[in-house]
Motif scaffolding. Structure first.
Motif: not given
Lengths: 290, 293
Positions: A112-113, A175, A178
């Motif tokens: 996500a990062r 998800d 995020r």
């Protein structure tokens, strides 16, 4: 119910007279009720059968009002196998869920990062496990477990359940991470936190509710699993779906105990499903939606 | 250009990768290897030598394998169109009804069948479709239909497993479609009602474009899941009577774990895997082209 008609949003038929829209509302309520019965009836039929005496079970026409009995549950408790199966299922599903989170949540955070070469491929590879038929994994897993003397152990099942647990956790948790603003990470870095501290002390607690939901769905998937359990266990580690399937072998089906077993299996699942209902579809559509 | 490797990040993602390599990729390589060998567990004296593509050839010449694929396709055709149509209708109803309580209650109810243990769905099927005291035959008797041996005859058995699948997975389609309908913006909805009314034209022109991605997802997942389907059918019919409901995963399980011919079962599993990948790719290509066009 009828009072919230005219002005409220989404009218189906505003161009009709008011009394017609009231009739439409009643018809819709009737349709909804019929649908609800259709959905619930099979489950209710199982539960009531588990509470009926054997005589009532075979009655034609079916008895709708009867004196409930717990005799089939008592029988299951006396025999022990199904309750041992429930315990095995609990052990295996809990362990595989915790391990899936321990492996999947950090991976989801990184996905996500960070941007790195091959990220899309890595993500797709993890998710693509959803498309692999369990029989493909079951055959080699059985042979390997046989060689390593791991047949009929909790460990073999816990490990093989990672094939769907880890992808599911990654899919749902990406998800979640995020949704945590990147400013939070930057603020932590300015304060001197390294990446691990940023992840464990800040992101993990913030994403905890979402991770818990991912855990619930992984637990349901593990709890419900039959094929791996059937192939990899014999007696000691047999999970409860295998015990349930075993009612079908031999002569003369014992309907009461069988339906009592079914009820005991689905009870925790249905409760968990209601808790995690909003993410259930998201979890099931893993890999097939953006 | 030299990139700086972010070692802490690598350390966070590596355990998951190693675990999936061990439990996901390693078994695939193993099954590929076994599929090229003579590997009969009940006849250890035959050894486990490589036999080239012989297992694949015998699978391709195996009428039962093709038969199981044919039955799987038939099952798909019996269950999935019904699930798509009914699920879409339910979604349109839940999305459009003014009875807010109905909508809220149904949204909760729809979740239940999806989470049900498929093994238990199979048990319930046994109960409901029992010839002598099952609820289905009783209800049919009220309209004068003679008792049907649902699980004793080939065609009724196939219909039975399809009906249980429809019960379990129509709500899934409905919920996917509902999330599509939720994406229709309110102003598009309102102007759509003015232009297209409330019937077919509104559905076709306003709502359907928002349903296509969900439909693609449903078709991919139902295809893959029906190719995987084992537990519900195993409990409900064991593939019987005869082999009349033996879907492909049930058949491979029988070859692998009841006949214990691991070589042939592995070759079948590899072919099944290839089929899964090809079909899901084909769906994505076909439907996303439709949407983009």
């Amino acid at each position: 119910m009828a009072t919230l008609s005219s002005s409220s949003a989404k009218p189906l038929s505003t161009h009709h007279a008011p009394w017609m829209s009231h009739i439409a509302l009643v018809l819709q309520a009737v349709a909804a009720l019929a649908l609800a019965i259709l959905i619930l009836l099979p489950v209710l039929w199982m539960v009531t059968t588990s509470l009926k005496t054997t005589v009532d079970t075979f009655a034609i026409p079916p008895v709708l009002v009867f004196k409930p009995t717990l005799e089939h549950y008592e029988a299951l408790r006396a025999e022990g196998a199904v309750f041992r199966g429930l315990l095995n299922s609990l052990i295996v599903a809990s362990a595989s869920t915790l391990l899936s989170i321990a492996l999947g949540a950090p991976a989801a955070y990184v996905l996500a990062r960070f941007n790195f070469k091959g990220k899309a491929d890595l993500w797709f590879w993890i998710i693509s496990n959803r498309f692999i038929s369990p029989i493909v994994v079951a055959l080699p897993f059985f042979l390997v477990a046989r060689n390593l003397q791991l047949l009929d152990s909790h460990l073999a099942l816990v490990l093989v359940y990672l094939t769907f647990g880890v992808p599911l956790v990654v899919w749902l948790c990406v998800d979640q991470f995020r949704a945590v603003p990147t400013e939070v990470d930057e603020a932590a870095r300015v304060d001197g936190a390294n990446l691990w501290q940023t992840f464990f002390r800040i992101n993990l607690p913030l994403a905890a509710p979402g991770i818990a939901v991912a855990g619930i769905l992984t637990f349901i998937a593990s709890w419900n699993e039959l094929l791996f359990a059937l192939v990899l266990t014999r007696a000691a580690a047999r999970t409860v779906p295998v015990e349930a399937a075993n009612f079908m072998t031999g002569f003369g089906i014992r309907w009461g105990p069988m339906m009592a077993t079914g009820t005991l299996i689905v009870l925790p699942v249905l409760i968990f499903a209601l808790i995690a209902s909003r993410s259930l579809v998201r979890g099931l559509t893993i890999g097939a939606v953006k | 250009m030299l990139r700086r490797v972010n070692w802490p990040a690598v350390a966070l993602i590596t355990p998951a990768v190693i675990a999936l390599l061990a439990v996901g990729i390693y078994p695939l390589l193993f099954v590929l290897d076994v599929s090229l060998r003579q590997y009969q567990l009940t006849k250890p004296y035959l050894g486990t030598d490589y036999v080239g593509l012989q297992n694949y050839l015998s699978v391709l010449n195996d009428g039962l394998f093709w038969g199981s694929l044919g039955r799987t396709a038939l099952f798909f055709l019996l269950a999935v169109p019904a699930e798509v149509v009914l699920g879409t209708l339910i979604a349109l109803f839940v999305d459009g009804t003014r009875c807010r309580l109905c909508s809220a209650v149904l949204r909760v109810m729809l979740v239940l069948p999806i989470a049900m243990t498929p093994t238990v769905t199979g048990l319930i099927g046994r109960l409901l479709f029992n010839r002598d005291f099952g609820l289905v035959n009783y209800l049919l008797s009220l309209v004068g239909v003679e008792p049907i041996a649902w699980l004793g005859e080939p065609e009724p058995a196939m219909i039975t497993i399809a009906l249980m699948d429809i019960w379990q997975w129509t709500p899934f389609v409905a919920l996917v479609m509902l999330s599509g309908l939720a994406l229709v913006p309110q102003d598009v909805r309102e102007s759509g009602h003015l232009d297209a009314g409330y019937g077919w034209h509104f559905f076709r022109n306003i709502q359907m474009p928002y349903l296509l991605p969900g439909l693609t997802a449903v078709l991919i997942l139902r295809t893959v899941d029906i190719l995987k389907l084992f537990d519900m059918v195993f409990v409900l019919t064991r593939g019987g009577p005869g082999v009349s409901t033996e879907l492909v995963s049930v058949y491979i399980q029988r070859v692998g774990f009841r006949i214990f011919d691991m070589g042939v079962a592995s070759a079948q599993a590899i072919l099944l895997l290839v089929l899964c990948i090809v079909l899901s790719r084909a769906y994505v290509r076909f439907f996303y082209r439709q949407i983009e066009a």
